[in-house]
Scaffold this motif. Structure first.
Motif, PDB file in Angstrom:
ATOM      1  N   LEU A 179      -2.799  -9.433 -10.394  1.00 32.35           N
ATOM      2  CA  LEU A 179      -1.106  -9.352 -10.786  1.00 32.35           C
ATOM      3  C   LEU A 179      -1.211  -8.226 -10.433  1.00 32.35           C
ATOM      4  CD1 LEU A 179       1.208  -9.341 -12.488  1.00 32.35           C
ATOM      5  CD2 LEU A 179       0.112  -8.986 -14.849  1.00 32.35           C
ATOM      6  N   ILE A 180      -0.862  -7.434  -9.275  1.00 33.41           N
ATOM      7  CA  ILE A 180      -0.716  -6.103  -8.883  1.00 33.41           C
ATOM      8  C   ILE A 180       0.339  -5.517  -9.496  1.00 33.41           C
ATOM      9  CG2 ILE A 180      -1.194  -3.971  -6.938  1.00 33.41           C
ATOM     10  CD1 ILE A 180      -2.525  -6.770  -5.586  1.00 33.41           C
ATOM     11  N   PHE A 181       0.477  -4.467  -9.980  1.00 39.95           N
ATOM     12  CA  PHE A 181       1.670  -2.949 -10.756  1.00 39.95           C
ATOM     13  C   PHE A 181       1.336  -1.871  -9.806  1.00 39.95           C
ATOM     14  CE2 PHE A 181       3.616  -4.354 -14.331  1.00 39.95           C
ATOM     15  CZ  PHE A 181       2.651  -5.055 -14.665  1.00 39.95           C
ATOM     16  N   SER A 182       2.145  -1.561  -8.224  1.00 39.14           N
ATOM     17  CA  SER A 182       1.693  -0.546  -7.123  1.00 39.14           C
ATOM     18  C   SER A 182       2.708   0.445  -7.434  1.00 39.14           C
ATOM     19  CB  SER A 182       2.277  -1.059  -6.067  1.00 39.14           C
ATOM     20  OG  SER A 182       2.004  -0.645  -5.054  1.00 39.14           O
ATOM     21  N   GLY A 212      -3.376   9.287 -12.120  1.00 39.25           N
ATOM     22  CA  GLY A 212      -4.345   9.517 -10.943  1.00 39.25           C
ATOM     23  C   GLY A 212      -4.465   8.008 -10.021  1.00 39.25           C
ATOM     24  N   TYR A 213      -3.114   7.062 -10.212  1.00 42.51           N
ATOM     25  CA  TYR A 213      -3.547   5.883  -9.498  1.00 42.51           C
ATOM     26  C   TYR A 213      -2.524   5.360  -8.948  1.00 42.51           C
ATOM     27  CZ  TYR A 213      -7.023   6.184 -13.217  1.00 42.51           C
ATOM     28  OH  TYR A 213      -7.734   6.677 -14.352  1.00 42.51           O
ATOM     29  N   ASP A 214      -2.613   5.113  -7.712  1.00 45.68           N
ATOM     30  CA  ASP A 214      -1.953   4.459  -6.909  1.00 45.68           C
ATOM     31  C   ASP A 214      -1.618   2.989  -7.440  1.00 45.68           C
ATOM     32  OD1 ASP A 214      -1.368   6.352  -5.364  1.00 45.68           O
ATOM     33  OD2 ASP A 214      -3.524   5.713  -3.959  1.00 45.68           O
ATOM     34  N   LYS A 215      -2.217   1.513  -7.928  1.00 47.03           N
ATOM     35  CA  LYS A 215      -1.914   0.609  -8.059  1.00 47.03           C
ATOM     36  C   LYS A 215      -2.321   0.263  -9.225  1.00 47.03           C
ATOM     37  CE  LYS A 215      -1.818  -0.921  -3.668  1.00 47.03           C
ATOM     38  NZ  LYS A 215       0.128  -1.020  -3.112  1.00 47.03           N
ATOM     39  N   VAL A 216      -2.684  -0.446 -10.308  1.00 48.61           N
ATOM     40  CA  VAL A 216      -3.443  -1.478 -10.943  1.00 48.61           C
ATOM     41  C   VAL A 216      -3.522  -3.053 -10.695  1.00 48.61           C
ATOM     42  CG1 VAL A 216      -3.776  -1.582 -13.392  1.00 48.61           C
ATOM     43  CG2 VAL A 216      -2.174   0.199 -13.032  1.00 48.61           C
ATOM     44  N   ILE A 217      -3.802  -3.301 -10.472  1.00 50.28           N
ATOM     45  CA  ILE A 217      -4.626  -4.475 -10.115  1.00 50.28           C
ATOM     46  C   ILE A 217      -5.974  -5.121 -10.882  1.00 50.28           C
ATOM     47  CG2 ILE A 217      -6.247  -5.949  -7.475  1.00 50.28           C
ATOM     48  CD1 ILE A 217      -6.058  -3.385  -7.107  1.00 50.28           C
ATOM     49  N   LYS A 264      -7.279   4.828   5.868  1.00 47.07           N
ATOM     50  CA  LYS A 264      -6.805   3.828   7.192  1.00 47.07           C
ATOM     51  C   LYS A 264      -5.846   2.722   6.780  1.00 47.07           C
ATOM     52  CE  LYS A 264      -7.607   2.032  11.274  1.00 47.07           C
ATOM     53  NZ  LYS A 264      -6.699   2.916  12.574  1.00 47.07           N
ATOM     54  N   GLN A 265      -6.229   2.436   5.782  1.00 50.22           N
ATOM     55  CA  GLN A 265      -5.547   1.190   4.583  1.00 50.22           C
ATOM     56  C   GLN A 265      -3.587   1.645   4.626  1.00 50.22           C
ATOM     57  OE1 GLN A 265      -5.353  -1.861   4.973  1.00 50.22           O
ATOM     58  NE2 GLN A 265      -7.293  -1.558   6.138  1.00 50.22           N
ATOM     59  N   THR A 266      -3.682   3.112   4.221  1.00 57.67           N
ATOM     60  CA  THR A 266      -1.996   4.167   4.024  1.00 57.67           C
ATOM     61  C   THR A 266      -1.207   4.267   5.323  1.00 57.67           C
ATOM     62  OG1 THR A 266      -3.072   5.178   2.332  1.00 57.67           O
ATOM     63  CG2 THR A 266      -0.597   5.925   3.319  1.00 57.67           C
ATOM     64  N   SER A 287       0.103  -3.296  -0.902  1.00 57.87           N
ATOM     65  CA  SER A 287      -0.022  -5.037  -1.930  1.00 57.87           C
ATOM     66  C   SER A 287      -0.329  -5.904  -1.286  1.00 57.87           C
ATOM     67  CB  SER A 287       1.126  -5.147  -2.975  1.00 57.87           C
ATOM     68  OG  SER A 287       0.755  -3.890  -4.113  1.00 57.87           O
ATOM     69  N   VAL A 288       0.363  -6.293  -0.065  1.00 60.16           N
ATOM     70  CA  VAL A 288       0.154  -7.788   0.283  1.00 60.16           C
ATOM     71  C   VAL A 288      -0.888  -7.581   0.947  1.00 60.16           C
ATOM     72  CG1 VAL A 288       0.651  -9.180   2.648  1.00 60.16           C
ATOM     73  CG2 VAL A 288       2.669  -7.992   0.874  1.00 60.16           C
ATOM     74  N   LYS A 289      -1.677  -6.195   1.481  1.00 59.37           N
ATOM     75  CA  LYS A 289      -2.855  -6.806   2.106  1.00 59.37           C
ATOM     76  C   LYS A 289      -4.127  -6.535   1.520  1.00 59.37           C
ATOM     77  CE  LYS A 289      -6.322  -5.561   4.852  1.00 59.37           C
ATOM     78  NZ  LYS A 289      -6.811  -6.746   5.247  1.00 59.37           N
ATOM     79  N   ILE A 290      -4.192  -6.870  -0.186  1.00 60.07           N
ATOM     80  CA  ILE A 290      -4.865  -7.058  -1.170  1.00 60.07           C
ATOM     81  C   ILE A 290      -4.323  -7.668  -1.284  1.00 60.07           C
ATOM     82  CG2 ILE A 290      -5.574  -6.621  -3.192  1.00 60.07           C
ATOM     83  CD1 ILE A 290      -4.197  -3.712  -2.964  1.00 60.07           C
ATOM     84  N   HIS A 291      -3.781  -8.883  -1.967  1.00 63.08           N
ATOM     85  CA  HIS A 291      -3.290 -10.181  -1.758  1.00 63.08           C
ATOM     86  C   HIS A 291      -4.321 -10.883  -0.633  1.00 63.08           C
ATOM     87  CE1 HIS A 291      -1.316  -9.939  -5.271  1.00 63.08           C
ATOM     88  NE2 HIS A 291      -0.035  -9.093  -4.980  1.00 63.08           N
TER      89      HIS A 291
END
Lengths: 182, 665
Positions: free
Chosen positions: B60-63, B107-112, B27-29, B39-43
């Motif tokens: 610190l999010i790497f996306s 296999g990942y979209d982000k590293v949080i 849904k977030q996508t 990323s902004v949504k997570i922040h």
């Protein structure tokens, strides 16, 4: 012996022009996905760009034939002061390295020049490279028609060299024995 | 099955050493696409306004972006986001290179990343195997050297590594994160990474990224490539060569730097040298550049060659792109281009932002000349311009002596130093050093872009719209004749009417209303690129780019299977922008902060500038203070944001400020 015409397909690699973008890997893996273009995974690509950026090495290499045995020795080239990886120019999927093996199954992969029906005008990697690193060429050569028997003999001689005649005879005996069961 | 995205994030807590692979909500996508949007949504959800840059709770999010790892050309951006130690709001510097696609294939979209490691570590991500490894032996190593050392240590020549240098370890506010030929520089991500005790993230991936309608997607890619080829063969005639192509400004290829060296300001963004580019300079720079550049290079899956491998005499090889070539030389008043090749290598190894740092060093020189920094402060500093910059660079990266002040950037340094130093901090917006440009007449578009954008860095805000009107009507007509990238035909008329002098010129034309429309268009494009992980050089940043509002939806829809048309896409990125805005508002940002660098233009128009802000805010659906109103937030399915802002007293009943706005207007 009869002469036949054979089409030789070549991809000329002008490595000096390679900028390391790996678009070739992307399109190769997508084209060979099942179903076609359903996924991308450069690790499955039949062309791999060997990169050592700070040594100015950008070298596209195509997957060649699978070989079950390693070479007796390995090679290492230094050209213009740049030292290439061990067996760096070799196209084989072989036991000495992971290159040109499917990352999941470990099965060897091999460039098929994007054979398809109807045939493409050039392989997809060539089409994808906008920097003219990969140039597709075809030429026709007349070659002597090889008989099946001669090919078989060459193959067997290689096996005899590797394993010795006795081991091979034993293997044939065993195989003949087993075939009776069917 | 998830398409284009992997559907998983990596959650790393460096305090406890916990590593989790977390499935994300599709849904977030749909709501935010990906990249900066998600990323902004997570922040927003997890980083409260009380959290400071160097708190363990700062994420610190790497996306990756939504299209990274797909065959979409130039979808290779990594978006790093965090609370900036310099600005205290959300920074999101991006880098090209090879890291984000590798993360997708792992296999990942982000590293949080949250928490802080008690000792220096690096993260090694190899598909499903993720490991926090000791990095104490890498302490003090350069950001470029570290990448090589980690690849060797892991025996993984195909691993892609993002690393910090000494500046990041020392929490220098302008510390960057370096990777391949790219860097994530603006806002001090390197400092946050260093504060968390994280030296690097290495990644290797060998998994599939899936496409929903792959065959259709590839047809769009083919069309795009055809256009790229056409565009490369047909540079725009009406503008100077450096702006005529696509990709980042081609500063590795073009030697002719008349435009940058004469139009941009030297020193601490002070002086234009309008007669700099002589025949002699051209000859010397041609020799320097052609001998230093060994090879032009690209980012992942991009045909453009914006970067280069630099092999300058006596300097170990490294990679460079774009404007770094000039920033140190111009700030130091050094006319010899060889200086650039030398100092950039050192600065990149330290891991320092090439935009901010040179200005900080020039600021220090000015303070010395003004007697605010004493000779004792400069003890041991060489007197020649080049030597002085190298010496200052060392002080900043090491936080030694005056370097400890300077390491916080010009705004904070000036505040700490006092004694009138504040007057020399003249080129910042929201505490962040800006492009070294000083011009005459106020430009309404650039006023709005400098003052209001979340990115706080003009090159990541401007783009498709030319920086100045064309002199002749013929040139304007020829430029608009072939402009399929336009979101609306009305922009053609605006451009045709825009003249260098007279009634239809800056600052009163484009009018505040038209300026708002144009700025909104520029922002929309950047917000799309930032969500998709596309290089701005192929979409939002250059003239007549390959990607535009009419073809983005085709790529998104065929890659993901979601039905996204132009209107839907505009709504999504508008949602992202408003959420981002609200995040910063919650941290205290408002109208009072929205100012361009104080002396960017010689001729200023206070009343017009107020009118520009008010008109633009109204256009965006924000109140007089620049806070998104409840109706606008509701329209964008962001009622929870309006609730939060009201609860905190930032929005008072949503509408009450509108009266103020009307009165002001």
């Amino acid at each position: 012996m009869a002469k036949i015409k054979k089409t030789i397909k070549t991809i000329k690699v002008d490595a000096d022009k390679c900028n390391g973008c790996r678009a070739c890997e992307v399109v190769c893996s997508a084209f060979h996905a099942e179903p076609k273009y359903s996924s991308v995974n450069p690790a499955r690509s039949r062309i791999q760009v060997v990169v050592h950026r700070l040594q100015d090495i950008w070298l596209p290499v195509f997957a060649g034939e699978y070989t079950p045995a390693e070479c007796m020795g390995r090679d290492k080239y230094v050209i213009d002061g740049k030292e290439y990886d061990e067996c760096g120019f070799c196209r084989a999927a072989c036991p000495s390295r992971t290159m040109f093996k499917d990352p999941d199954s470990g099965l060897p992969i091999k460039c098929d020049m994007c054979e398809s029906d109807p045939p493409l005008s050039e392989p997809k990697c060539v089409e994808a490279c906008l920097n003219n690193v990969l140039i597709y060429q075809e030429r026709v050569e007349e070659v002597e028609e090889q008989t099946g028997q001669a090919e078989l003999q060459t193959g067997l001689e290689a096996l005899v060299d590797k394993h010795g005649l006795q081991k091979l005879l034993d293997a044939f005996a065993l195989m003949a024995e087993r075939s009776k069961d069917f | 099955m998830r398409y284009a995205e992997t559907g998983y994030n990596l959650e790393i807590d460096l305090t406890t050493g916990s590593i989790e692979r977390v499935e994300t909500d599709p849904k977030q996508t749909e709501l935010h696409l990906g990249g900066l949007g998600t990323s902004v949504k997570i922040h927003w959800d997890r980083v409260g306004p009380e959290v400071k840059a160097f708190d363990a709770e700062n994420l610190l999010i790497f996306s990756t972006g939504l299209l990274c790892g797909t065959p979409a050309v130039s979808a290779n951006r990594t978006l790093v986001s965090f609370i900036s130690p310099q600005t205290d709001i959300l920074a999101y510097p991006m880098m090209g290179g090879f890291w984000s696609s590798e993360l997708k294939y792992a296999g990942y979209d982000k590293v949080i990343i949250r928490g802080k490691s008690p000792r220096l570590v690096y993260l090694w991500i190899h598909n499903d195997e993720v490991e926090i490894r000791d990095a104490t032996h890498l302490r003090g190593q350069g950001a470029i050297a570290t990448q090589e050392l980690i690849r060797e240590e892991l025996n993984e020549p195909k691993a892609q590594v993002a690393a910090i240098g000494l500046a990041g370890e020392n929490r220098v506010f302008v510390a960057s994160i370096e990777q391949a030929r790219s860097s994530s520089s603006r806002g001090g991500g390197g400092a946050v990474m260093g504060d968390k005790g994280l030296k690097a993230i290495a990644v290797r991936g060998t998994k599939d990224v899936n496409l929903a309608r792959g065959a259709e997607f590839m047809l769009h890619v083919q069309d795009l490539k055809k256009f790229i080829k056409h565009r490369n063969e047909n540079p725009i005639q009406e503008v100077m060569p450096i702006l005529s192509g696509i990709g980042s400004p081609q500063m590795m290829k073009h030697i002719d730097e008349k435009w940058h060296t004469e139009s941009f300001a030297w020193g601490n963004a002070r002086q234009r040298r309008k007669d700099f580019w002589t025949e002699e300079v051209e000859k010397s720079w041609t020799k320097s550049q052609t001998s230093a550049i060994k090879r032009f290079i690209s980012c992942f899956n991009c045909p453009q060659q914006c970067g280069a491998l630099i092999c300058h005499e006596g300097v170990p090889p490294y990679m460079m792109k774009c404007f770094s070539k000039l920033t140190y030389a111009m700030a130091a008043y050094v006319d010899d281009l060889d200086f650039s090749w030398k100092i950039c290598k050192k600065a990149f190894e330290y891991g320092l932002d090439s935009f901010s740092t040179p200005q900080i060093l020039a600021f220090a020189v000015e303070l010395h000349e003004a007697g605010i920094f004493t000779d004792a402060d400069f003890e041991g500093c060489p007197t020649d311009k080049e030597g002085r910059f190298f010496w200052l660079l060392d002080r900043v990266a090491r936080r030694e002596g005056i370097g400890d002040y300077l390491a916080d950037g010009t705004y904070w340094a000036a505040k700490r130093i006092g004694k009138g130093a504040e007057a020399f901090d003249h080129n910042t917006t929201k505490k962040h050093e800006q492009m070294n440009i000083k011009l005459g007449m106020l430009d309404p578009l650039y006023f709005l872009m400098f003052a209001t954008n979340e990115k706080i860095s003009i090159t990541q805000i401007e783009g498709n719209w030319p920086q100045a009107p064309f002199v002749t009507k013929e040139a304007r007509e020829s430029f608009v004749a072939d402009w399929p990238q336009l979101p609306d035909e009305k922009f053609k008329k605006y451009f045709l009417d825009w003249e260098p002098r007279g009634e239809f010129s800056n600052p009163y034309y484009p009018t505040p209303e038209i300026s708002s429309e144009i700025v909104d268009w520029m922002e929309m494009l950047h917000n799309i690129d930032d969500a998709l992980g596309l290089c701005a050089g192929m979409g939002s940043f250059c003239f007549k780019p390959p990607y535009h509002i009419h073809n983005y939806p085709k790529f998104i829809s065929s890659a993901t299977g979601m039905a996204v048309d132009e209107e839907a896409l505009k709504k999504i990125v508008n949602r992202n922008r408003n959420l981002h805005r609200a995040f910063n508002n919650r941290r205290g940002m408002s109208r009072a902060d929205e100012k361009p660098p104080q002396d960017h233009w010689k001729h200023r128009f206070p009343e017009l500038e107020e009118q520009l802000l008010t008109t633009y805010y109204a256009f965006k659906g924000w109140n007089y203070d620049g806070i998104p109103t409840r109706p606008r937030l509701h329209e964008l399915d962001l009622d929870y944001v309006a609730d939060d802002l009201e609860k905190r007293g930032i929005l008072k009943g949503g509408e009450d400020k509108k009266d103020d706005q009307d009165n002001q207007g």
